[in-house]
Design a protein around this motif. Structure first.
Motif, PDB file in Angstrom:
ATOM      1  N   GLU A   1     -13.430  44.665   6.289  1.00  0.00           N
ATOM      2  CA  GLU A   1     -13.391  43.126   5.411  1.00  0.00           C
ATOM      3  C   GLU A   1     -12.008  42.424   6.149  1.00  0.00           C
ATOM      4  O   GLU A   1     -12.402  41.557   5.443  1.00  0.00           O
ATOM      5  CB  GLU A   1     -13.026  44.137   4.453  1.00  0.00           C
ATOM      6  N   TRP A   2     -11.531  42.922   6.869  1.00  0.00           N
ATOM      7  CA  TRP A   2     -10.762  42.012   7.706  1.00  0.00           C
ATOM      8  C   TRP A   2     -10.846  41.564   8.601  1.00  0.00           C
ATOM      9  O   TRP A   2     -10.797  40.391   8.893  1.00  0.00           O
ATOM     10  CB  TRP A   2      -9.782  43.349   8.602  1.00  0.00           C
ATOM     11  N   GLU A  11     -14.110  39.796   8.331  1.00  0.00           N
ATOM     12  CA  GLU A  11     -14.512  38.815   7.592  1.00  0.00           C
ATOM     13  C   GLU A  11     -13.998  38.504   7.059  1.00  0.00           C
ATOM     14  O   GLU A  11     -13.840  37.255   6.906  1.00  0.00           O
ATOM     15  CB  GLU A  11     -15.656  39.993   6.663  1.00  0.00           C
ATOM     16  N   ALA A  12     -12.683  38.531   6.574  1.00  0.00           N
ATOM     17  CA  ALA A  12     -11.764  37.535   5.294  1.00  0.00           C
ATOM     18  C   ALA A  12     -10.984  36.962   6.458  1.00  0.00           C
ATOM     19  O   ALA A  12     -11.290  35.498   7.041  1.00  0.00           O
ATOM     20  CB  ALA A  12     -10.871  38.955   4.746  1.00  0.00           C
ATOM     21  N   SER A  13     -10.975  37.224   7.801  1.00  0.00           N
ATOM     22  CA  SER A  13     -10.228  36.708   8.816  1.00  0.00           C
ATOM     23  C   SER A  13     -11.080  35.156   9.297  1.00  0.00           C
ATOM     24  O   SER A  13     -11.225  33.967   9.462  1.00  0.00           O
ATOM     25  CB  SER A  13     -10.115  36.529   9.808  1.00  0.00           C
ATOM     26  N   GLU A  14     -12.747  35.501   9.467  1.00  0.00           N
ATOM     27  CA  GLU A  14     -13.780  35.099  10.367  1.00  0.00           C
ATOM     28  C   GLU A  14     -13.844  33.648   9.075  1.00  0.00           C
ATOM     29  O   GLU A  14     -14.027  33.075   8.830  1.00  0.00           O
ATOM     30  CB  GLU A  14     -15.257  35.904   9.804  1.00  0.00           C
ATOM     31  N   ASN A  15     -14.059  34.156   7.290  1.00  0.00           N
ATOM     32  CA  ASN A  15     -13.869  33.236   5.950  1.00  0.00           C
ATOM     33  C   ASN A  15     -13.069  32.668   6.226  1.00  0.00           C
ATOM     34  O   ASN A  15     -13.215  31.226   5.669  1.00  0.00           O
ATOM     35  CB  ASN A  15     -13.769  34.276   4.905  1.00  0.00           C
ATOM     36  N   PHE A  39     -22.045  35.620   6.235  1.00  0.00           N
ATOM     37  CA  PHE A  39     -21.828  37.490   7.084  1.00  0.00           C
ATOM     38  C   PHE A  39     -22.788  38.176   7.538  1.00  0.00           C
ATOM     39  O   PHE A  39     -23.660  38.855   7.778  1.00  0.00           O
ATOM     40  CB  PHE A  39     -21.489  38.166   6.081  1.00  0.00           C
ATOM     41  N   PRO A  53     -19.621  32.240  10.451  1.00  0.00           N
ATOM     42  CA  PRO A  53     -18.597  31.918   8.806  1.00  0.00           C
ATOM     43  C   PRO A  53     -17.857  31.363   8.724  1.00  0.00           C
ATOM     44  O   PRO A  53     -17.315  31.039   7.835  1.00  0.00           O
ATOM     45  CB  PRO A  53     -19.048  33.721   9.024  1.00  0.00           C
ATOM     46  N   ASN A  54     -16.833  31.290  10.056  1.00  0.00           N
ATOM     47  CA  ASN A  54     -16.293  30.605  10.714  1.00  0.00           C
ATOM     48  C   ASN A  54     -16.197  29.010  10.328  1.00  0.00           C
ATOM     49  O   ASN A  54     -15.087  28.551  10.579  1.00  0.00           O
ATOM     50  CB  ASN A  54     -15.186  30.965  11.694  1.00  0.00           C
ATOM     51  N   VAL A  71     -15.955  28.329   3.207  1.00  0.00           N
ATOM     52  CA  VAL A  71     -16.509  28.957   1.702  1.00  0.00           C
ATOM     53  C   VAL A  71     -15.109  29.937   1.644  1.00  0.00           C
ATOM     54  O   VAL A  71     -15.445  30.244   2.388  1.00  0.00           O
ATOM     55  CB  VAL A  71     -17.627  29.144   1.963  1.00  0.00           C
ATOM     56  N   PHE A 103     -12.741  39.651  -1.829  1.00  0.00           N
ATOM     57  CA  PHE A 103     -13.664  40.677  -1.331  1.00  0.00           C
ATOM     58  C   PHE A 103     -12.791  41.743  -2.671  1.00  0.00           C
ATOM     59  O   PHE A 103     -11.998  41.493  -3.262  1.00  0.00           O
ATOM     60  CB  PHE A 103     -13.017  41.377   0.206  1.00  0.00           C
ATOM     61  N   SER A 145     -12.056  44.745  -2.274  1.00  0.00           N
ATOM     62  CA  SER A 145     -10.721  45.782  -1.752  1.00  0.00           C
ATOM     63  C   SER A 145     -10.025  45.297  -1.063  1.00  0.00           C
ATOM     64  O   SER A 145      -8.750  44.999  -0.498  1.00  0.00           O
ATOM     65  CB  SER A 145     -11.501  46.582  -0.877  1.00  0.00           C
ATOM     66  N   ALA A 179      -9.021  42.621   1.456  1.00  0.00           N
ATOM     67  CA  ALA A 179      -9.012  42.212   2.402  1.00  0.00           C
ATOM     68  C   ALA A 179      -8.006  41.662   2.901  1.00  0.00           C
ATOM     69  O   ALA A 179      -8.020  41.190   3.733  1.00  0.00           O
ATOM     70  CB  ALA A 179     -10.434  41.964   2.515  1.00  0.00           C
ATOM     71  N   PHE A 237      -4.493  41.043   4.952  1.00  0.00           N
ATOM     72  CA  PHE A 237      -4.200  41.348   5.711  1.00  0.00           C
ATOM     73  C   PHE A 237      -2.846  42.516   6.307  1.00  0.00           C
ATOM     74  O   PHE A 237      -2.109  41.755   5.605  1.00  0.00           O
ATOM     75  CB  PHE A 237      -4.026  40.528   6.956  1.00  0.00           C
ATOM     76  N   PHE A 292      -2.798  32.008   6.087  1.00  0.00           N
ATOM     77  CA  PHE A 292      -3.359  32.873   7.464  1.00  0.00           C
ATOM     78  C   PHE A 292      -4.441  30.804   8.066  1.00  0.00           C
ATOM     79  O   PHE A 292      -4.512  30.669   8.758  1.00  0.00           O
ATOM     80  CB  PHE A 292      -4.144  33.344   7.272  1.00  0.00           C
ATOM     81  N   ARG A 315      -5.082  32.630  -1.486  1.00  0.00           N
ATOM     82  CA  ARG A 315      -5.903  33.059  -0.029  1.00  0.00           C
ATOM     83  C   ARG A 315      -7.089  32.578   0.382  1.00  0.00           C
ATOM     84  O   ARG A 315      -7.216  31.101   0.782  1.00  0.00           O
ATOM     85  CB  ARG A 315      -6.000  34.142   0.949  1.00  0.00           C
TER      86      ARG A 315
END
Lengths: 276, 299, 353
Positions: free
Chosen positions: B194-195, B197-201, C52, C72-73, C77, C81, C83, C85, C87, C98, C146
């Motif tokens: 998820e980290w 994915e979160a950073s890509e997101n 993804f 995705p990057n 959007v 998550f 969980s 997620a 950092f 970030f 975030r």
């Protein structure tokens, strides 16, 4: 016209895979080539043909049998004493003295700070003269060696026992046993030991792997163990050492294999390290 | 009034029983403490005190000063060099392997195989390991012969020598990199998908993910493991002893002192051991501190 | 024109079809939930919007721009998550900033935006804390901040509350909805909790086994479920098989009892079997005047649920739930009593399958 999305993803995946395989291959080479080389070498005692002569020589050597038996017995004694010392302690700390846990963990880390060569130096300094002259007699020196081995294997034994105890609910099991009228002896031997059997066996096999070929302590305490025998052979023979290396490896492999089997699928049980 | 006194008495007796309970609780760890004091702390501390005494037992700093003679300093330097080289080399190689097997999308059995192999290899050390490398890369070893026969290359003519620094380093690497694999595997497992994915997101590239997220999370375990590898090599004796008698690493020097192979000065030997304990204590201390730091993040 | 458009989406993993025939148009500022059991394809669909996963077939467009193949990057959007997620190596403020740092915004702009976001989630004091020092609910609020900090076109939430305690779940979902309304952002919310979906959404997409079962407002989904799956998944529902007696007048028969429905029974013959559904709260004890849809029953069980009392009654051999409001001044029936229950013709729903 955009490229098909799935083609792109597949290409990226493939690149990662190739790259990963490359490192695995390199690792496998590093690991296997010396083993294969040693095995090959061990078969070449007879000029021009491959033979098991080196193995025959080794197995026929009474010093091999004696030293191996000596080290195996030493390993067994170390395992028994080590577990009897560490399991009740770890159990007690879990149950009654959780505040002491950091101290015990710190102590079990100490054998890393005091390498085998330093430890044996200290043992000799203390126990070779009065008031506790253990090194003057063989049985007492054996005892001293075993105590040294218990110290060397302590970090590994403690860690596997601790992991095992964490996995079960020590307090509830103990209270349940007590409420049914069990005494401490019964609780320890009928309840706790059986429930952390896998962890105990892991610790035992690792101890075996460490003690069986150990050289530093045995050699400097002048005991007829397997490790010093290996060095003796290394000084005097060419092919037999290779055969001995293969035999040692097989033993290590068996011990670690059994640990893996026992701790199968349980994370955090992978064992680390040894005495070099 | 009488009631109050009685309560007081009851309180006192219950306090006393609490103290007794505590003493009983502590009694449970006494055998262990006695054992480690007898066979670990007392011997080790006797070396430390011994390194500040002369042969007649009086206090002196001469032994510590003598450590700074060139031959002993060279031994320390050699030990430190070989430990750094094999810790960094083994660390990088081991990390690559662990990363490949955990995040590289390889089949599950590869990982099982690698951990088993690593468990064996990190324990396959000492004398047999030296033998294996002599049989493989010694003057008549398997690979040496293979290169000579098939390619006509004498690797010893090309400057390779199993019995010098790089040979010893290569041998040490055999138990160093598997140790790295075993330590780094759990840390890499802790690196959650998820980290990424979160950073890509949030718009980060793969490089930015590594730069800002993955490496900062991993660096304490990376550095900590490397330090552990350093200590692992630094304390190694049997491998070095069995492989070479010309490279005097500190452990070999101490061994010589114990077995009386050199001009025997036990107190100088104690000082040598003391120096080792100091270096090991610093590295293990750093390792523990860094491990705690990671644990705090990764819970 | 719809703001977010999913057209003809299909996603396969090897042979397994995860999502099929998915078509959805979401308006700007709308809050849409994907509701369904685990494995129904709702998360897969969300991950296709985030990039993804890439659809095997179909098109994803935001504001009339096709983003199906975009990495995705490269999309704008935001995602929250399950969980969190967050950092673990960064403080709360660094986490929130970030995405802006990646976009190379100036330090002062980042700081301003981070403060704004911290105020939005009411965690002004927590900027310098690390995620592990926060509670689960606080962490998820930070994750929301975030995702919002980058001013995303669409906000995606993947079961953001399922790791939290029941109480926090309720208060945080209200907070999420309030923030979404305030910012007017388009949001897609994945959940398996029907109560959550009903309370938070403008529209709900009920999914099952990779298919859309029904799309509608919470009101429509709850009151007029079109399929047996939707009926059973959303709320408590009595379902049973009935026999058609008179299709023109909507007369049915269950276990010898006569029921009338307001729904059309076009194309059904006398004697056909249909599945009908009745919400527990649509039943009531029959009063004297009532004549239609009055059925004899026996009280089987009574469960006290606080504001309502759930009574289980048997009609013939079938058992049904009936909910009544808890009225402390009315006497409850006793188990074993014989009584009569009734419901309106509109309450008897005939399901498609």
């Amino acid at each position: 016209m955009a490229p098909t999305p799935n083609g792109k993803v597949a290409a990226v995946k493939k690149k990662i895979n190739l790259w990963a395989w490359f490192w695995i291959l390199l690792g496998a080479l590093y690991f296997l080539v010396p083993l294969y080389g040693t095995f090959d070498f061990s078969l070449r005692e007879k000029r021009g043909v491959l033979s098991l002569l080196a193995y025959q020589n080794v197995l026929a050597d009474p010093r091999f049998r004696d030293s191996f038996t000596y080290s195996a017995l030493m390993a067994l004694a170390t395992i028994v004493v080590g577990l009897l010392l560490i399991v009740p302690t770890a159990y007690w700390v879990h149950l009654r003295l959780p505040q002491v846990r950091p101290l015990i963990e710190f102590i079990t880390l100490m054998p890393f700070v005091v390498p085998a060569i330093v430890l044996v130096f200290g043992l000799i300094r203390i126990y070779s003269g009065p008031p506790l002259a253990l090194t003057n007699s063989d049985p007492l020196t054996n005892f001293l060696l075993m105590c040294g081995y218990v110290i060397l294997s302590m970090p590994y034994t403690y860690r596997s026992v601790d992991t095992g105890l964490r996995a079960i609910d020590v307090r509830t099991l103990t209270e349940a046993a007590q409420s049914l009228g069990a005494g401490w002896f019964t609780i320890l031997f009928r309840i706790i030991f059986p429930n952390i059997r896998a962890a105990l066996l892991s610790g035992a096999f690792l101890t075996f792997a460490i003690v069986i070929g150990e050289f530093t302590l045995a050699s400097l305490l002048g005991r007829p163990a397997f490790g010093p025998y290996l060095v003796y052979m290394g000084n005097n023979r060419a092919y037999e050492p290779a055969a001995l290396a293969i035999i040692s490896l097989a033993l290590t492999w068996a011990a670690i294999g059994l640990i893996q089997l026992l701790s199968h699928g349980r994370p955090g049980q992978e064992q680390v390290g040894g005495v070099h | 009034m009488a009631q109050a006194t009685q309560n007081q008495i009851r309180a006192n007796s219950s306090q006393r029983s609490l103290v007794i309970r505590n003493l009983v609780a502590w009694a449970g760890v006494v055998p262990f403490l006695v054992f480690v004091i007898l066979f670990l702390f007392w011997p080790a501390s006797s070396l430390i005190t011994g390194s500040f005494q002369n042969q007649s037992g009086a206090f002196t700093l001469q032994n510590i000063i003598d450590l700074f003679t060139p031959s002993i300093m060279n031994a320390y330097m050699l030990s430190i060099q070989i430990s750094i080289v094999t810790a960094i080399g083994g660390g990088i190689f081991g990390f690559m392997l662990a990363y490949a097997v955990i995040q590289g999308g390889l089949p599950r059995w590869v990982r099982t195989a690698l951990t088993t192999f690593s468990g064996v290899a990190s324990n396959f050390a000492g004398v047999p390991l030296a033998f294996a490398f002599i049989a493989t890369l010694g003057h008549t070893g398997f690979l040496t012969a293979l290169f000579a026969d098939k390619l006509g290359i004498d690797i010893y003519n090309l400057g390779f020598n199993l019995y010098n620094f790089w040979g010893l380093a290569l041998t040490y690497m055999y138990f160093q990199f598997p140790l790295m694999v075993l330590i780094m595997a759990p840390a890499l497992d802790g690196l959650r998908e998820e980290w990424r994915e979160a950073s890509e997101n949030l718009g980060a590239s793969s490089y930015q993910y590594w730069r800002y997220v993955a490496l900062p999370i991993l660096w304490p375990s990376l550095l900590g493991s490397t330090i552990l590898l350093f200590g692992n090599a630094f304390g190694a004796y049997a491998t070095a002893y069995a492989l070479t008698r010309t490279l005097n690493v500190v452990t070999v020097l101490i061994g010589d002192q114990i077995s009386g192979n050199v001009l025997f000065n036990p107190n100088l030997g104690y000082a040598l051991a003391f120096g080792m304990i100091v270096i090991m204590a610093v590295s293990i201390g750093l390792y523990t501190w860094l491990q705690r730091r990671t644990a705090r993040w990764l819970q | 024109m719809a703001f977010l458009e999913l057209t003809n989406i299909r996603k396969q993993f090897g042979q397994a079809v995860a999502v099929e025939d998915f078509n959805l148009k979401v308006d700007r500022g709308e809050f849409v939930s994907f509701l369904g059991p685990s494995g129904c394809g709702k998360t897969t669909t969300l991950r296709m919007i985030a990039g993804f996963e890439i659809p095997t077939v179909g098109r994803v467009a935001v504001d009339n721009v096709d983003i199906t193949d975009k990495a995705p990057n490269q999309r704008n959007v935001g995602m929250v998550f399950q969980s969190y997620a967050l950092f673990p190596n960064m403080t709360v403020a660094q986490n929130i900033g970030f995405g802006l740092r990646i976009r190379r915004e100036s330090e002062s702009a980042i700081k301003e935006r981070v403060d704004e976001m911290l105020a939005l989630i009411h965690l002004e004091q927590k900027g310098p804390s690390y995620p592990s020092q926060l509670s689960g609910g606080q962490q998820q609020r930070v994750a929301l901040a975030r995702a919002l900090a980058i001013r995303p076109q669409v906000l995606l939430l993947d079961e953001p509350l399922s790791a939290l305690d029941a109480k926090i779940r309720v208060s945080l979902r209200a907070e999420i909805r309030a923030i979404q309304r305030k910012l007017g952002i388009t949001a897609i919310y994945v959940t398996h909790d029907q109560e959550e979906a009903l309370s938070i959404s403008d529209r709900i997409v009920v999914m099952s086994q990779g298919h859309m079962e029904q799309v509608g407002t919470p009101f429509e989904i709850y009151n007029f479920p079109q399929t047996a799956f939707v009926a059973s998944f959303v709320g408590t529902l009595n379902t049973t098989t009935a026999e058609v007696v008179d299709s023109a007048r909507g007369v049915l028969q269950i276990d010898g009892a006569r029921l009338e429905t307001a729904e059309k029974l076009d194309g059904r013959q006398k004697g056909d079997k249909v599945t009908i559904a009745i919400r527990p709260e649509r039943f009531s004890f029959a009063s004297e005047q009532k004549k239609a849809n009055v059925v004899d029953c026996r009280i089987e069980n009574i469960t006290f649920l606080g504001s309502i009392v759930r009574i289980q009654v048997s009609i013939g051999s079938g058992k049904y739930y009936m909910d009544t409001f808890n009225n402390p001044f009315l006497e409850l029936p006793k188990i074993g009593d014989k009584d009569q229950v009734t419901c309106s013709r509109e309450a008897v729903l005939v399901l498609k399958s």
